[in-house]
Design an enzyme around this catalytic site. Sequence first.
Site, PDB file in Angstrom:
ATOM      1  CD  GLN A   1      85.892   2.386 -14.677  1.00  0.00           C
ATOM      2  OE1 GLN A   1      86.743   2.600 -15.525  1.00  0.00           O
ATOM      3  NE2 GLN A   1      84.604   2.602 -14.901  1.00  0.00           N
ATOM      4  CG  ASN A   2      84.061   6.392  -9.218  1.00  0.00           C
ATOM      5  OD1 ASN A   2      84.589   6.475 -10.332  1.00  0.00           O
ATOM      6  ND2 ASN A   2      82.768   6.588  -9.025  1.00  0.00           N
TER       7      ASN A   2
ATOM      8  CG  HIS B   1      90.758   2.056 -11.449  1.00  0.00           C
ATOM      9  ND1 HIS B   1      90.191   2.898 -12.367  1.00  0.00           N
ATOM     10  CD2 HIS B   1      91.035   0.905 -12.128  1.00  0.00           C
ATOM     11  CE1 HIS B   1      90.110   2.289 -13.554  1.00  0.00           C
ATOM     12  NE2 HIS B   1      90.607   1.083 -13.424  1.00  0.00           N
TER      13      HIS B   1
ATOM     14  CB  CYS C   1     103.923  -1.417   2.931  1.00  0.00           C
ATOM     15  SG  CYS C   1     105.625  -2.026   2.762  1.00  0.00           S
TER      16      CYS C   1
ATOM     17  CB  CYS D   1     106.130  -0.216   5.940  1.00  0.00           C
ATOM     18  SG  CYS D   1     104.804  -1.405   6.320  1.00  0.00           S
TER      19      CYS D   1
ATOM     20  CB  CYS E   1     107.404  -4.939   6.907  1.00  0.00           C
ATOM     21  SG  CYS E   1     107.643  -3.753   5.556  1.00  0.00           S
TER      22      CYS E   1
ATOM     23  N   GLY F   1      77.859   5.973 -15.498  1.00  0.00           N
ATOM     24  CA  GLY F   1      78.777   7.101 -15.463  1.00  0.00           C
ATOM     25  C   GLY F   1      80.219   6.760 -15.790  1.00  0.00           C
TER      26      GLY F   1
ATOM     27  CB  SER G   1      84.254   7.832 -20.724  1.00  0.00           C
ATOM     28  OG  SER G   1      85.446   7.416 -20.091  1.00  0.00           O
TER      29      SER G   1
ATOM     30  CG  LEU H   1      75.870  13.203 -18.490  1.00  0.00           C
ATOM     31  CD1 LEU H   1      76.797  14.408 -18.360  1.00  0.00           C
ATOM     32  CD2 LEU H   1      74.549  13.466 -17.764  1.00  0.00           C
TER      33      LEU H   1
HETATM   34  N1  APR Z   1      75.250  10.908 -14.737  1.00  0.00           N
HETATM   35  C1  APR Z   1      75.669   9.938 -15.576  1.00  0.00           C
HETATM   36  N2  APR Z   1      76.820   9.989 -16.274  1.00  0.00           N
HETATM   37  C2  APR Z   1      77.578  11.091 -16.134  1.00  0.00           C
HETATM   38  C3  APR Z   1      77.210  12.162 -15.284  1.00  0.00           C
HETATM   39  C4  APR Z   1      75.990  12.038 -14.560  1.00  0.00           C
HETATM   40  N3  APR Z   1      75.555  12.995 -13.726  1.00  0.00           N
HETATM   41  N4  APR Z   1      78.178  13.114 -15.354  1.00  0.00           N
HETATM   42  C5  APR Z   1      79.102  12.661 -16.225  1.00  0.00           C
HETATM   43  N5  APR Z   1      78.748  11.447 -16.706  1.00  0.00           N
HETATM   44  C6  APR Z   1      79.487  10.563 -17.611  1.00  0.00           C
HETATM   45  C7  APR Z   1      80.238  11.287 -18.715  1.00  0.00           C
HETATM   46  O1  APR Z   1      79.409  11.471 -19.843  1.00  0.00           O
HETATM   47  C8  APR Z   1      81.380  10.304 -19.004  1.00  0.00           C
HETATM   48  O2  APR Z   1      81.032   9.348 -19.993  1.00  0.00           O
HETATM   49  O3  APR Z   1      80.463   9.906 -16.853  1.00  0.00           O
HETATM   50  C9  APR Z   1      81.554   9.565 -17.666  1.00  0.00           C
HETATM   51  C10 APR Z   1      82.838   9.903 -16.948  1.00  0.00           C
HETATM   52  O4  APR Z   1      83.909   9.458 -17.723  1.00  0.00           O
HETATM   53  P1  APR Z   1      85.413   9.544 -17.223  1.00  0.00           P
HETATM   54  O5  APR Z   1      85.678  10.897 -16.699  1.00  0.00           O
HETATM   55  O6  APR Z   1      86.265   9.039 -18.328  1.00  0.00           O
HETATM   56  O7  APR Z   1      85.435   8.546 -15.961  1.00  0.00           O
HETATM   57  P2  APR Z   1      85.680   6.977 -15.901  1.00  0.00           P
HETATM   58  O8  APR Z   1      85.014   6.279 -17.025  1.00  0.00           O
HETATM   59  O9  APR Z   1      85.342   6.562 -14.524  1.00  0.00           O
HETATM   60  O10 APR Z   1      87.251   6.907 -16.108  1.00  0.00           O
HETATM   61  C11 APR Z   1      87.883   5.654 -15.991  1.00  0.00           C
HETATM   62  O11 APR Z   1      90.029   6.646 -16.147  1.00  0.00           O
HETATM   63  O12 APR Z   1      91.502   8.342 -15.661  1.00  0.00           O
HETATM   64  C12 APR Z   1      91.092   7.078 -15.325  1.00  0.00           C
HETATM   65  O13 APR Z   1      91.513   5.943 -13.349  1.00  0.00           O
HETATM   66  C13 APR Z   1      90.669   6.923 -13.896  1.00  0.00           C
HETATM   67  O14 APR Z   1      88.978   5.440 -12.983  1.00  0.00           O
HETATM   68  C14 APR Z   1      89.257   6.402 -13.991  1.00  0.00           C
HETATM   69  C15 APR Z   1      89.225   5.786 -15.364  1.00  0.00           C
END
Ligand code: APR
Length: 245
Positions: free
Chosen positions: A90-91, A108, A116, A135, A138, A175, A177, A202
């Site tokens: 998602q990064n 994402h 474009c 662009c 085109c 990592g 949420s 975490l």
């Molecule tokens: N190791 C493991 N997990 C970690 C660490 C770490 N060092 N540091 C933080 N975390 C965990 C947090 O506990 C949290 O659950 O990573 C998660 C990050 O969550 P978000 O910030 O919500 O990120 P993500 O799940 O990628 O968000 C999804 O939301 O805003 C949108 O488009 C954006 O791609 C993103 C999407």
Amino acid sequence: MIKNIVILTGAGISAESGIPVFRSETGLWENHRIEDVCVPSALERDPATVENFYNTMRRNLHNVEPNPAHFAVARLQKEWKKGSVTLVTQNIDNLHERAGSENLYHMHGSLTEIYCPRCGTVFPCDRDVAPREDCPHCGAKGTVRPHIVFFEEIPYHMEEIEEALWSADLFLAVGTSGVVYPAAGFARIAASRGAVNVEFNLSASEQAGYFRKSVYGKAGTTLPKFVDSLLKDGDSFIESLPARS
Ligand code: APR
């Protein structure tokens, strides 16, 4: 028997590289409202603010490096010989590529691309982008935008990702949420197909109930250990994981 693996990563895997996560006290969205920088109407209303936001993040890629969790993912992809290892992130940073990952879906989008929407051409990008550039392919006026999926838009590569999930024997979420769909629903899909699900975070994510095992701690420490054991002991290592009570 574990053959095909799908790994889903989120902001947490890049946290130890110094890129802030989205949902934390110091997170990115704290300083910017999503509706100012990450919805299609923001791009129409105020393209300068939107481009500046992504220009700053793109520039910052030069100040960060992949961490051991990114390298562990790349190692698993290179050394796992029993089936495929599909990486879905998602990064929008480029740390997975820089750690050597291939077979990677940026669902994402990516900071290092612009596109474009008129002709669909995607361009590599390692520079600041001005608002409403024309662009170069085109010639359409003012159409160029970040190659990033905004809220209200459909993530990229969903067909390929769903196909990988259907054939996954092992699903790892690192990592994330688990609050933003469709990615938040991947654990449920994989579990319904019989995959063994393991999460690295975490603390328990929103989707923790769909994981057979949760490994708590920093991914830069926990993931390399897990990958070592998986490569060394394969199925017997996975079978040794305690079932969630
Ligand atoms: N190791 C493991 N997990 C970690 C660490 C770490 N060092 N540091 C933080 N975390 C965990 C947090 O506990 C949290 O659950 O990573 C998660 C990050 O969550 P978000 O910030 O919500 O990120 P993500 O799940 O990628 O968000 C999804 O939301 O805003 C949108 O488009 C954006 O791609 C993103 C999407």
